[in-house]
Design a protein around this motif. Structure first.
Motif, PDB file in Angstrom:
ATOM      1  N   ASP A  24       1.207  -7.027 -11.271  1.00  0.00           N
ATOM      2  CA  ASP A  24       0.495  -6.170 -10.325  1.00  0.00           C
ATOM      3  C   ASP A  24       1.426  -5.428  -9.390  1.00  0.00           C
ATOM      4  O   ASP A  24       1.050  -4.411  -8.810  1.00  0.00           O
ATOM      5  N   ALA A  25       2.622  -5.962  -9.194  1.00  0.00           N
ATOM      6  CA  ALA A  25       3.611  -5.275  -8.359  1.00  0.00           C
ATOM      7  C   ALA A  25       4.990  -5.824  -8.675  1.00  0.00           C
ATOM      8  O   ALA A  25       5.142  -6.956  -9.149  1.00  0.00           O
ATOM      9  N   ARG A  26       6.002  -5.011  -8.388  1.00  0.00           N
ATOM     10  CA  ARG A  26       7.402  -5.373  -8.576  1.00  0.00           C
ATOM     11  C   ARG A  26       8.075  -5.283  -7.216  1.00  0.00           C
ATOM     12  O   ARG A  26       7.983  -4.249  -6.538  1.00  0.00           O
ATOM     13  N   ILE A  27       8.737  -6.344  -6.817  1.00  0.00           N
ATOM     14  CA  ILE A  27       9.285  -6.432  -5.465  1.00  0.00           C
ATOM     15  C   ILE A  27      10.799  -6.553  -5.551  1.00  0.00           C
ATOM     16  O   ILE A  27      11.313  -7.408  -6.286  1.00  0.00           O
ATOM     17  N   GLY A  28      11.502  -5.725  -4.794  1.00  0.00           N
ATOM     18  CA  GLY A  28      12.964  -5.778  -4.871  1.00  0.00           C
ATOM     19  C   GLY A  28      13.691  -5.057  -3.762  1.00  0.00           C
ATOM     20  O   GLY A  28      14.910  -4.882  -3.841  1.00  0.00           O
ATOM     21  N   SER A  29      12.984  -4.671  -2.707  1.00  0.00           N
ATOM     22  CA  SER A  29      13.654  -3.922  -1.633  1.00  0.00           C
ATOM     23  C   SER A  29      14.754  -4.736  -0.955  1.00  0.00           C
ATOM     24  O   SER A  29      15.699  -4.171  -0.397  1.00  0.00           O
ATOM     25  N   TYR A  30      14.653  -6.067  -1.011  1.00  0.00           N
ATOM     26  CA  TYR A  30      15.636  -6.924  -0.354  1.00  0.00           C
ATOM     27  C   TYR A  30      16.983  -6.923  -1.071  1.00  0.00           C
ATOM     28  O   TYR A  30      17.997  -7.313  -0.489  1.00  0.00           O
ATOM     29  N   VAL A  31      17.020  -6.514  -2.344  1.00  0.00           N
ATOM     30  CA  VAL A  31      18.267  -6.574  -3.101  1.00  0.00           C
ATOM     31  C   VAL A  31      19.332  -5.690  -2.450  1.00  0.00           C
ATOM     32  O   VAL A  31      20.475  -6.118  -2.233  1.00  0.00           O
ATOM     33  N   ALA A  32      18.972  -4.465  -2.124  1.00  0.00           N
ATOM     34  CA  ALA A  32      19.931  -3.572  -1.474  1.00  0.00           C
ATOM     35  C   ALA A  32      20.315  -4.084  -0.089  1.00  0.00           C
ATOM     36  O   ALA A  32      21.470  -3.979   0.332  1.00  0.00           O
ATOM     37  N   TRP A  86       8.141  -9.749   0.359  1.00  0.00           N
ATOM     38  CA  TRP A  86       6.981 -10.381  -0.275  1.00  0.00           C
ATOM     39  C   TRP A  86       5.729 -10.120   0.553  1.00  0.00           C
ATOM     40  O   TRP A  86       4.683  -9.747   0.029  1.00  0.00           O
ATOM     41  N   ARG A  87       5.835 -10.333   1.868  1.00  0.00           N
ATOM     42  CA  ARG A  87       4.650 -10.201   2.724  1.00  0.00           C
ATOM     43  C   ARG A  87       4.151  -8.762   2.762  1.00  0.00           C
ATOM     44  O   ARG A  87       2.937  -8.519   2.823  1.00  0.00           O
ATOM     45  N   ALA A  88       5.071  -7.805   2.726  1.00  0.00           N
ATOM     46  CA  ALA A  88       4.657  -6.402   2.743  1.00  0.00           C
ATOM     47  C   ALA A  88       3.741  -6.092   1.566  1.00  0.00           C
ATOM     48  O   ALA A  88       2.783  -5.317   1.700  1.00  0.00           O
ATOM     49  N   GLN A  89       4.002  -6.699   0.397  1.00  0.00           N
ATOM     50  CA  GLN A  89       3.137  -6.467  -0.756  1.00  0.00           C
ATOM     51  C   GLN A  89       1.780  -7.110  -0.554  1.00  0.00           C
ATOM     52  O   GLN A  89       0.751  -6.554  -0.948  1.00  0.00           O
ATOM     53  N   LEU A  90       1.745  -8.292   0.068  1.00  0.00           N
ATOM     54  CA  LEU A  90       0.460  -8.927   0.364  1.00  0.00           C
ATOM     55  C   LEU A  90      -0.369  -8.070   1.305  1.00  0.00           C
ATOM     56  O   LEU A  90      -1.601  -7.985   1.168  1.00  0.00           O
ATOM     57  N   VAL A  91       0.290  -7.432   2.271  1.00  0.00           N
ATOM     58  CA  VAL A  91      -0.415  -6.540   3.197  1.00  0.00           C
ATOM     59  C   VAL A  91      -0.977  -5.340   2.437  1.00  0.00           C
ATOM     60  O   VAL A  91      -2.148  -4.958   2.620  1.00  0.00           O
ATOM     61  N   VAL A  92      -0.166  -4.750   1.558  1.00  0.00           N
ATOM     62  CA  VAL A  92      -0.614  -3.603   0.764  1.00  0.00           C
ATOM     63  C   VAL A  92      -1.859  -3.951  -0.046  1.00  0.00           C
ATOM     64  O   VAL A  92      -2.810  -3.166  -0.144  1.00  0.00           O
ATOM     65  N   ASP A  93      -1.889  -5.162  -0.593  1.00  0.00           N
ATOM     66  CA  ASP A  93      -3.004  -5.572  -1.438  1.00  0.00           C
ATOM     67  C   ASP A  93      -4.155  -6.191  -0.656  1.00  0.00           C
ATOM     68  O   ASP A  93      -5.131  -6.677  -1.250  1.00  0.00           O
ATOM     69  N   GLY A  94      -4.048  -6.197   0.669  1.00  0.00           N
ATOM     70  CA  GLY A  94      -5.141  -6.687   1.500  1.00  0.00           C
ATOM     71  C   GLY A  94      -5.317  -8.193   1.495  1.00  0.00           C
ATOM     72  O   GLY A  94      -6.372  -8.698   1.887  1.00  0.00           O
ATOM     73  N   LEU A  95      -4.281  -8.938   1.070  1.00  0.00           N
ATOM     74  CA  LEU A  95      -4.391 -10.391   1.010  1.00  0.00           C
ATOM     75  C   LEU A  95      -4.006 -11.064   2.319  1.00  0.00           C
ATOM     76  O   LEU A  95      -4.409 -12.195   2.575  1.00  0.00           O
ATOM     77  N   VAL A 128       6.307  -9.896  -9.735  1.00  0.00           N
ATOM     78  CA  VAL A 128       7.621 -10.253 -10.243  1.00  0.00           C
ATOM     79  C   VAL A 128       8.668  -9.687  -9.285  1.00  0.00           C
ATOM     80  O   VAL A 128       8.563  -8.542  -8.833  1.00  0.00           O
ATOM     81  N   CYS A 129       9.652 -10.509  -8.957  1.00  0.00           N
ATOM     82  CA  CYS A 129      10.602 -10.192  -7.880  1.00  0.00           C
ATOM     83  C   CYS A 129      12.027 -10.174  -8.428  1.00  0.00           C
ATOM     84  O   CYS A 129      12.414 -11.061  -9.215  1.00  0.00           O
ATOM     85  N   GLN A 130      12.792  -9.202  -7.998  1.00  0.00           N
ATOM     86  CA  GLN A 130      14.155  -9.058  -8.498  1.00  0.00           C
ATOM     87  C   GLN A 130      15.066 -10.186  -8.019  1.00  0.00           C
ATOM     88  O   GLN A 130      14.815 -10.838  -7.000  1.00  0.00           O
ATOM     89  N   LEU A 131      16.143 -10.379  -8.768  1.00  0.00           N
ATOM     90  CA  LEU A 131      17.108 -11.437  -8.487  1.00  0.00           C
ATOM     91  C   LEU A 131      18.083 -10.976  -7.411  1.00  0.00           C
ATOM     92  O   LEU A 131      18.496  -9.810  -7.378  1.00  0.00           O
ATOM     93  N   THR A 132      18.467 -11.879  -6.541  1.00  0.00           N
ATOM     94  CA  THR A 132      19.354 -11.535  -5.431  1.00  0.00           C
ATOM     95  C   THR A 132      20.780 -11.331  -5.922  1.00  0.00           C
ATOM     96  O   THR A 132      21.205 -11.915  -6.925  1.00  0.00           O
ATOM     97  N   PRO A 133      21.577 -10.513  -5.216  1.00  0.00           N
ATOM     98  CA  PRO A 133      22.949 -10.233  -5.651  1.00  0.00           C
ATOM     99  C   PRO A 133      23.851 -11.456  -5.511  1.00  0.00           C
ATOM    100  O   PRO A 133      23.785 -12.178  -4.524  1.00  0.00           O
ATOM    101  N   ALA A 160      11.399 -12.658   2.411  1.00  0.00           N
ATOM    102  CA  ALA A 160      10.011 -12.941   2.770  1.00  0.00           C
ATOM    103  C   ALA A 160       9.299 -11.703   3.297  1.00  0.00           C
ATOM    104  O   ALA A 160       8.107 -11.499   3.038  1.00  0.00           O
ATOM    105  N   SER A 161      10.010 -10.876   4.045  1.00  0.00           N
ATOM    106  CA  SER A 161       9.398  -9.659   4.584  1.00  0.00           C
ATOM    107  C   SER A 161       8.952  -8.735   3.461  1.00  0.00           C
ATOM    108  O   SER A 161       7.896  -8.089   3.558  1.00  0.00           O
TER     109      SER A 161
END
Length: 575
Positions: free
Chosen positions: A519-527, A561-570, A478-483, A558-559
């Motif tokens: 499985d993960a929460r993604i939101g580093s791009y918001v800041a 999102w992809r970072a989480q895929l790398v963490v999970d080995g996908l 689940v990914c946070q909403l953009t500002p 996208a960066s």
């Protein structure tokens, strides 16, 4: 571990080509690619201008923007040709004279750079290039308002970035960014969309009437008509055993395709043809009675409703003829792709073999769905982002979405729930990204027909439905909403900004109503996208509407999102 050579254990004819083992960042041209099947059918290209580059999809960019004054904050640093002015944070041009807008930059020969440009246009076309020494020009001219991206490889003498406008162009440029690519993934042979071509000498397929082609590619949406591979010399006249595999609109035909004597062309549906990674398995069976039955296309483990043109092949079977990657005889179908891996064999594969070869050609990658709205998807906002704009999944090397990228402009949570329920091929998914809710806040909280708590509940229902439908082992993100504070507050009677904060808090897993079952929460791009006041930073705003990220902004999403895929080995970090 599966080895594709095992498919050739009984003397089958064909090709195995692995283009993925190239340098990072890329710089060299490909003159030949060995055949790993043991049949000696190597790809080659002796003509320099037709040789594809080693390439890939950027995954890491240097922090420094090489363009001085990239957002036109002052009338400085840029050399303005006739008709160009800089004022109010944009460079504007009036129609009348072909002229350029240019700035000095420091690039290194052989290095790869990603160029982001935000433009509006009322007439004419523009392109982007490096100049000084030999010009390095982007793959296509732009003739619509857009946030567009080019990947350029600098050559000796390049020292200038230029926006090249024709005489008819009238419009504005609000941002030009040039960033060094420091790492790439989904590496392979990059075909430039003009005249790049690899081909073999004759491959003897004459003993069979059946054939399977498997490949993994990344395709750029800026090219609508794209030939992926041809077996034989596909020409306007019938050539026994010839076939073309291509992306094309279902109702479109190339100049030769309307003729009944033409060899068949297999067309992948338009909905699959955006900028993104694809794993394709095409089967040819000339024992079948009709041209539609002679071909099938499989993507994401699902057989698609492809289209064919041309006549039934009534020849005894395939022949002894060359195989090519890209178009050999039709300039309209030139190829703008990165070819990762390619396999051709003169028989059909079993279901188990198809699963294995699909995993092999898309090694270090995954199949993922993307749920969202116009902040991640193609959209047609006024002033418009055309189909050439990259979706967020387009920037994620090694992630195959195709038709599983169901994000749509204007969608609310309920819309995406319906689209998810209708999606076929869910059992092939390894991950699902969910980034949706802005339009719910804007509409429902804005007119006080729903509360933030109710929207969080709707999002939880979507997550629960995804979890109930997805295969075992598939990740839910689940990914946070953009500002976009000003956009939300325009005309709203409810406290939409507080609702945005509450929903993002729930997505982060905190607050009174946290989203669960992910499985993960993604939101580093918001800041990174925030201007500090809850608004989309103007430097990442496509057309100053306060909500739609530019391609540079989408790359930031996208960066993450992809970072989480790398963490999970996908997906692999550097492949």
């Amino acid at each position: 571990m599966f080895n594709p050579l095992s498919l050739f254990a009984n003397g089958e004819q064909g090709i195995i080509a692995d283009f993925s083992g190239v340098v990072t960042p890329p710089s060299d041209k490909i003159t030949s690619q060995p055949d790993l099947s043991g049949n000696g059918n190597s790809f080659s290209q002796g003509t320099v201008v037709r040789q594809p580059y080693e390439g890939g999809v950027p995954t890491l960019l240097a922090d420094d923007d090489l363009v001085p004054n990239p957002r036109f904050s002052a009338d400085a640093d840029w050399v303005k040709g006739t008709g160009w002015t800089i004022s109010g944070g944009v460079a504007a041009k009036t129609a009348g004279v072909a002229s350029n807008l240019s700035a000095s930059i420091d690039v290194d020969a052989g290095s790869t750079y990603m160029v982001f440009v935000n433009m509006t246009r009322t007439a004419g076309t523009v392109s982007v290039r490096f100049s000084g020494g030999t010009n390095v020009t982007g793959a296509s001219s732009k003739n619509a308002s857009a946030s567009f991206t080019e990947i350029l490889i600098a050559v000796s003498g390049n020292n200038t970035i230029e926006i090249v406008a024709d005489a008819a162009y009238a419009g504005t440029i609000s941002a030009v960014s040039v960033r060094l690519v420091t790492a790439m993934a989904f590496r392979g042979a990059r075909f430039d969309g003009f005249d790049n071509l690899l081909n073999t000498s004759n491959v003897d397929l004459s003993s069979s009437r059946k054939m399977t082609i498997a490949m993994s590619i990344w395709k750029d949406a800026q090219v609508t008509f794209t030939s992926l591979s041809e077996v034989g010399q596909y020409t306007a006249l019938s050539t026994a055993g010839s076939v073309r595999l291509r992306f094309e609109a279902l109702d479109a035909r190339d100049a030769t395709g309307a003729q009944t004597t033409t060899p068949p062309a297999v067309e992948v549906p338009t909905g699959e043809a955006g900028s993104r990674t694809h794993t394709i398995i095409a089967e040819v069976d000339y024992t079948q009675p009709s041209v539609d039955d002679q071909f099938s296309i499989r993507m994401r483990g699902v057989t698609l409703a492809s289209s064919t043109s041309g006549s039934v092949n009534e020849a005894p079977g395939l022949t002894n003829q060359p195989v090519s990657v890209a178009a050999t005889n039709n300039a309209l179908l030139d190829t703008r792709i990165i070819m990762h891996k390619f396999v051709l064999i003169d028989r059909l594969l079993t279901p188990v073999e198809k699963d294995a070869i699909g995993r092999w050609v898309n090694a270090h990658g995954c199949v993922a769905a993307a749920l969202g709205d116009s902040t991640t998807a193609f959209n047609s906002i006024p002033g418009g982002l055309p189909s050439s704009t990259w979706t967020v999944p387009a920037f994620i090397a090694g992630m195959e979405s195709g038709g599983a990228n169901i994000a749509r402009a204007g969608d609310r949570i309920s819309d995406q729930l319906a689209d998810w329920s209708a999606l076929t091929g869910k059992q092939a998914l390894q991950a699902v990204f969910v980034q949706i809710g802005l339009n719910d806040i804007n509409t429902y909280v804005g007119n006080e027909t729903k509360t933030a708590v109710e929207i969080i509940g709707d999002l939880q229902d979507l997550i629960d439905t995804v979890n109930a439908d997805k295969p075992v082992g598939c990740k839910t993100y689940v990914c946070q909403l953009t500002p976009c504070r000003a956009w939300l507050e325009a005309g709203a009677s409810g406290d939409v900004y507080q609702a945005w904060l509450d929903v993002n808090e729930a997505i982060a897993g905190v607050g009174a109503n946290p989203i669960t079952g992910v499985d993960a929460r993604i939101g580093s791009y918001v800041a990174a996208l925030n201007d500090g006041s809850g608004n989309l930073n103007p430097i990442y705003d496509h057309n100053n509407d306060g909500v739609h990220p530019s391609n540079e902004g989408r790359w930031i999403i996208a960066s993450a999102w992809r970072a989480q895929l790398v963490v999970d080995g996908l997906v692999a970090e550097g492949s």
